[in-house]
Scaffold this motif. Structure first.
Motif, PDB file in Angstrom:
ATOM      1  N   LEU A   1      30.995  20.676  67.140  1.00  0.00           N
ATOM      2  CA  LEU A   1      29.694  21.289  66.874  1.00  0.00           C
ATOM      3  C   LEU A   1      28.933  21.456  68.172  1.00  0.00           C
ATOM      4  N   ASP A   2      28.470  22.678  68.443  1.00  0.00           N
ATOM      5  CA  ASP A   2      27.616  22.969  69.597  1.00  0.00           C
ATOM      6  C   ASP A   2      26.202  23.186  69.089  1.00  0.00           C
ATOM      7  N   VAL A   3      25.294  22.268  69.410  1.00  0.00           N
ATOM      8  CA  VAL A   3      23.907  22.325  68.929  1.00  0.00           C
ATOM      9  C   VAL A   3      23.030  23.047  69.945  1.00  0.00           C
ATOM     10  N   GLY A   4      22.348  24.099  69.495  1.00  0.00           N
ATOM     11  CA  GLY A   4      21.496  24.884  70.392  1.00  0.00           C
ATOM     12  C   GLY A   4      22.330  25.766  71.292  1.00  0.00           C
ATOM     13  N   THR A   5      23.160  26.581  70.691  1.00  0.00           N
ATOM     14  CA  THR A   5      24.194  27.309  71.437  1.00  0.00           C
ATOM     15  C   THR A   5      23.671  28.397  72.364  1.00  0.00           C
ATOM     16  N   GLY A   6      22.494  28.971  72.070  1.00  0.00           N
ATOM     17  CA  GLY A   6      21.944  30.011  72.943  1.00  0.00           C
ATOM     18  C   GLY A   6      22.858  31.215  73.040  1.00  0.00           C
ATOM     19  N   SER A   7      23.303  31.527  74.242  1.00  0.00           N
ATOM     20  CA  SER A   7      24.211  32.658  74.449  1.00  0.00           C
ATOM     21  C   SER A   7      25.607  32.385  73.909  1.00  0.00           C
ATOM     22  N   GLY A   8      25.869  31.132  73.557  1.00  0.00           N
ATOM     23  CA  GLY A   8      27.210  30.749  73.112  1.00  0.00           C
ATOM     24  C   GLY A   8      28.114  30.362  74.257  1.00  0.00           C
TER      25      GLY A   8
ATOM     26  N   ALA B   1      28.780  26.664  65.930  1.00  0.00           N
ATOM     27  CA  ALA B   1      27.700  26.812  66.913  1.00  0.00           C
ATOM     28  C   ALA B   1      26.399  27.104  66.189  1.00  0.00           C
ATOM     29  N   THR B   2      25.372  26.288  66.447  1.00  0.00           N
ATOM     30  CA  THR B   2      24.094  26.456  65.773  1.00  0.00           C
ATOM     31  C   THR B   2      22.974  26.739  66.760  1.00  0.00           C
ATOM     32  N   ASP B   3      21.936  27.384  66.251  1.00  0.00           N
ATOM     33  CA  ASP B   3      20.720  27.581  67.038  1.00  0.00           C
ATOM     34  C   ASP B   3      19.568  27.796  66.077  1.00  0.00           C
ATOM     35  N   ILE B   4      18.387  27.373  66.480  1.00  0.00           N
ATOM     36  CA  ILE B   4      17.205  27.571  65.654  1.00  0.00           C
ATOM     37  C   ILE B   4      16.720  29.017  65.700  1.00  0.00           C
ATOM     38  N   SER B   5      17.178  29.758  66.717  1.00  0.00           N
ATOM     39  CA  SER B   5      16.725  31.135  66.931  1.00  0.00           C
ATOM     40  C   SER B   5      17.740  32.150  66.402  1.00  0.00           C
ATOM     41  N   ALA B   6      17.297  32.973  65.458  1.00  0.00           N
ATOM     42  CA  ALA B   6      18.167  34.033  64.938  1.00  0.00           C
ATOM     43  C   ALA B   6      18.487  35.051  66.028  1.00  0.00           C
ATOM     44  N   GLU B   7      17.513  35.304  66.909  1.00  0.00           N
ATOM     45  CA  GLU B   7      17.743  36.257  67.997  1.00  0.00           C
ATOM     46  C   GLU B   7      18.824  35.743  68.948  1.00  0.00           C
TER      47      GLU B   7
ATOM     48  N   ASN C   1      37.529  31.635  66.597  1.00  0.00           N
ATOM     49  CA  ASN C   1      37.505  30.318  65.974  1.00  0.00           C
ATOM     50  C   ASN C   1      36.136  29.648  66.067  1.00  0.00           C
ATOM     51  N   VAL C   2      35.074  30.457  65.983  1.00  0.00           N
ATOM     52  CA  VAL C   2      33.708  29.942  66.060  1.00  0.00           C
ATOM     53  C   VAL C   2      32.907  30.427  64.855  1.00  0.00           C
ATOM     54  N   LYS C   3      32.275  29.485  64.168  1.00  0.00           N
ATOM     55  CA  LYS C   3      31.379  29.787  63.054  1.00  0.00           C
ATOM     56  C   LYS C   3      29.941  29.635  63.539  1.00  0.00           C
TER      57      LYS C   3
END
Length: 285
Positions: A122-129, A146-152, A168-170
């Motif tokens: 799990l990558d928390v706060g992925t940003g650009s990925g 990969a998660t982020d609070i920002s939809a943008e 292989n990334v959700k």
């Protein structure tokens, strides 16, 4: 920067651009070269290797505009819309942090630790990925969320995943560990916001004036999100799972004071290329 009349040579444009940026950039000539290449629509190497290449009046105008933006401290990565990171080129815009070399070290640390194992990460706060996608490309057998609070920000991540061919990334819009629906992971990794609000005034203009504040700053002298990660990760990690985080250079002692030794088997820190403790590694019991 003075408006150049008629046809201008590459040498003249770079010299004038660098002169304009002499007080607003630590690398004015490099910046001028990159922006001239971008204005022309070619790689920087072509500009340097073919100094007689024709630069049209429209391209000169575009270059002048870019130089003026850089003079006002706008980061080049936001102007060009891209940033090199690890082994790939990532799209970036002002909804995401600009990836930095220190974060590449975090990627390398995880790759070395889990050389042959197939894991769920799990990558928390992925940003650009940049973290999640770099790991995904190196380890296509891993299952990565990969998660982020920002939809943008997640839209940028998605475009990067498509352009780089990382399958292989959700992606999930979530605030730290919210919305994970009981999922468990072998590894949690994060480059969280860790800068104290008190440090805002001392940051360079191109950082505090352009990059997303929610991805830079945290309450409690920069520790608020790191504390949430340390407190919440055990409920999302499998037995013996590990948490990897980028931290501020002066936060090691304060992080050690809030670690619950009844939960974490081992907590260690790794120095970056400058010898500063910039990576937290915590192993669950």
């Amino acid at each position: 920067m003075a408006k150049t009349a008629g046809r201008a040579s590459i040498k003249e444009l770079i010299r004038e651009g660098a002169g304009t940026l002499s007080k607003s950039s630590d690398s004015p000539r490099l910046d001028a070269e990159v922006l001239l290449a971008f204005a022309k629509g070619v790689e920087r190497e072509k500009i340097l290797l073919t100094p007689t290449i024709d630069i049209s009046p429209d391209e000169v105008e575009r270059f002048i505009g870019l130089i003026e933006r850089r003079k006002n401290f706008e980061p080049i990565s936001y102007m060009t819309g891209k940033r090199d990171f690890y082994k790939s080129v990532f799209e970036v815009d002002r909804s995401v942090l600009i990836p930095r070399p220190e974060t590449e070290e975090l990627v390398e640390l995880v790759l070395k630790k889990f050389d042959k194992e197939s894991i769920e990460l799990l990558d928390v706060g992925t940003g650009s990925g940049c973290i999640a996608l770099s790991l995904a490309l190196e380890r296509p057998e891993w299952k990565i969320t990969a998660t982020d609070i920002s939809a943008e920000a997640l839209e940028v991540t998605y475009r990067n995943a498509v352009s780089l061919g990382a399958e292989n990334v959700k992606l999930l819009e979530a605030d730290i560990f919210d919305g994970l629906d009981g999922a468990f992971f072998d590894v949690i990794i994060s480059n969280p916001p860790y800068i104290s609000l008190k440090e805002k005034k001392s940051l360079p203009v191109d950082v505090k004036g352009f990059e997303p504040h929610h991805a830079l700053f945290a309450e409690n002298d920069g520790l608020a999100v790191l504390e949430k990660l340390l407190a919440g990760a055990p409920a999302r990690l499998k037995k013996g799972g590990m948490l990897f985080c980028e931290i501020g250079f002066d936060q090691k002692g304060r992080i050690e004071s809030v670690v619950d030794s009844a939960i974490w088997k081992r907590v260690s820190f790794k120095n970056d290329m400058r010898g500063m403790p910039r990576m937290l590694i915590a192993e669950l019991k």
